[in-house]
Design a protein around this motif. Sequence first.
Motif, PDB file in Angstrom:
ATOM      1  N   ILE A  87       2.846  21.559  -1.902  1.00 10.08           N
ATOM      2  CA  ILE A  87       2.256  22.094  -3.134  1.00 10.08           C
ATOM      3  C   ILE A  87       1.262  21.100  -3.725  1.00 10.08           C
ATOM      4  N   GLY A  88       1.642  19.831  -3.753  1.00  7.82           N
ATOM      5  CA  GLY A  88       0.747  18.812  -4.300  1.00  7.82           C
ATOM      6  C   GLY A  88      -0.545  18.685  -3.529  1.00  7.82           C
ATOM      7  N   VAL A  89      -0.455  18.705  -2.202  1.00 13.65           N
ATOM      8  CA  VAL A  89      -1.651  18.594  -1.362  1.00 13.65           C
ATOM      9  C   VAL A  89      -2.558  19.799  -1.558  1.00 13.65           C
ATOM     10  N   LEU A  90      -1.989  20.992  -1.616  1.00 14.55           N
ATOM     11  CA  LEU A  90      -2.804  22.190  -1.798  1.00 14.55           C
ATOM     12  C   LEU A  90      -3.536  22.170  -3.142  1.00 14.55           C
ATOM     13  N   VAL A  91      -2.840  21.767  -4.192  1.00 16.78           N
ATOM     14  CA  VAL A  91      -3.467  21.724  -5.522  1.00 16.78           C
ATOM     15  C   VAL A  91      -4.574  20.675  -5.561  1.00 16.78           C
ATOM     16  N   GLY A 156      -7.120  17.042   4.096  1.00  6.74           N
ATOM     17  CA  GLY A 156      -7.061  18.196   3.213  1.00  6.74           C
ATOM     18  C   GLY A 156      -8.308  18.336   2.365  1.00  6.74           C
ATOM     19  N   VAL A 157      -8.794  17.227   1.817  1.00  5.10           N
ATOM     20  CA  VAL A 157     -10.011  17.262   1.005  1.00  5.10           C
ATOM     21  C   VAL A 157     -11.199  17.688   1.855  1.00  5.10           C
ATOM     22  N   PHE A 158     -11.309  17.140   3.045  1.00  4.91           N
ATOM     23  CA  PHE A 158     -12.415  17.495   3.944  1.00  4.91           C
ATOM     24  C   PHE A 158     -12.365  18.976   4.308  1.00  4.91           C
ATOM     25  N   LEU A 159     -11.190  19.471   4.665  1.00  7.13           N
ATOM     26  CA  LEU A 159     -11.052  20.871   5.070  1.00  7.13           C
ATOM     27  C   LEU A 159     -11.448  21.818   3.940  1.00  7.13           C
TER      28      LEU A 159
END
Length: 279
Positions: A87-91, A156-159
């Motif tokens: 959840i934290g990574v997605l947000v 995650g940020v790059f994607l």
Amino acid sequence: MAAGSMVGRTLSDRLILVAVIVLGIVMVAPIVWALGLSLKTNAELMVDTSSVLHAPYTLQNYWDLVIGSPVFRWFVNSMIVSLGMTIGVLVLSSLAGYGFARLEFPGRDIIFVLVLFGLAVPEQAVIIPRHQLFSELGLHNTYIGLILPGLSTSFGVFLMTQYFRAIPREVDEAAMLDNATRFQVFWRVLLPMTLPAQATLGIYTFLHAWNDYWWPLISGTNAQMYTVTVGIASTQINFAESAGLGFLMAQAIFAALPILIVYVFFQKYIVRAVSGGAT
């Protein structure tokens, strides 16, 4: 000529199919073997592990797991850590990706390059300062201490940045013409369009968090804070002193169930993301 090419194509397709089947068997065989071991008594396996190939089978190892194993506590720990990290990574990745893709601010490109540098830095290179920092903050043997390091994911940020960039800016402009605020554009218009990328990132993060062994081994030194990977590893000091090979395999099968469930339910989103679909 056309018939010859058709025959050649059919032959190549069959060879590819055979190769895929063989590779599939090779990949599934260890799982089937572990399942078979979990259905045999520990005493029988100590004599001959090849007994897994024939009956009788038993569910005693799973019953022992239910009534007297701390694996359920480890399971809950892994679930809390994995879901919290996902959840934290997605947000954070969605917000950062939208900012890099849509907002103009000083040093944006430089900051983005610095974020990408994180892909080249192995976790082992920062483990000592991270350990010292978490020790000073008293975060070891806590869920926060197990979750926080996984939130800083350059991938995650790059994607998400690349996915937001692939959405035409005309979508934003059309929404703003309807008096939508920038946050409303992000939340109601663009974010739903990135669902395939979010599903892929979420699955990747969950699997990584669930299977992670390195950081939970260092941070979770209390047996009550063990994750599944660390907990199961702690039960197998060596073959002779383990709780039993069949019981150990029952624990492994039980620990692998969430991975199977996640893959089955979200597989279609992985396919859509890889194919480049934005809806």
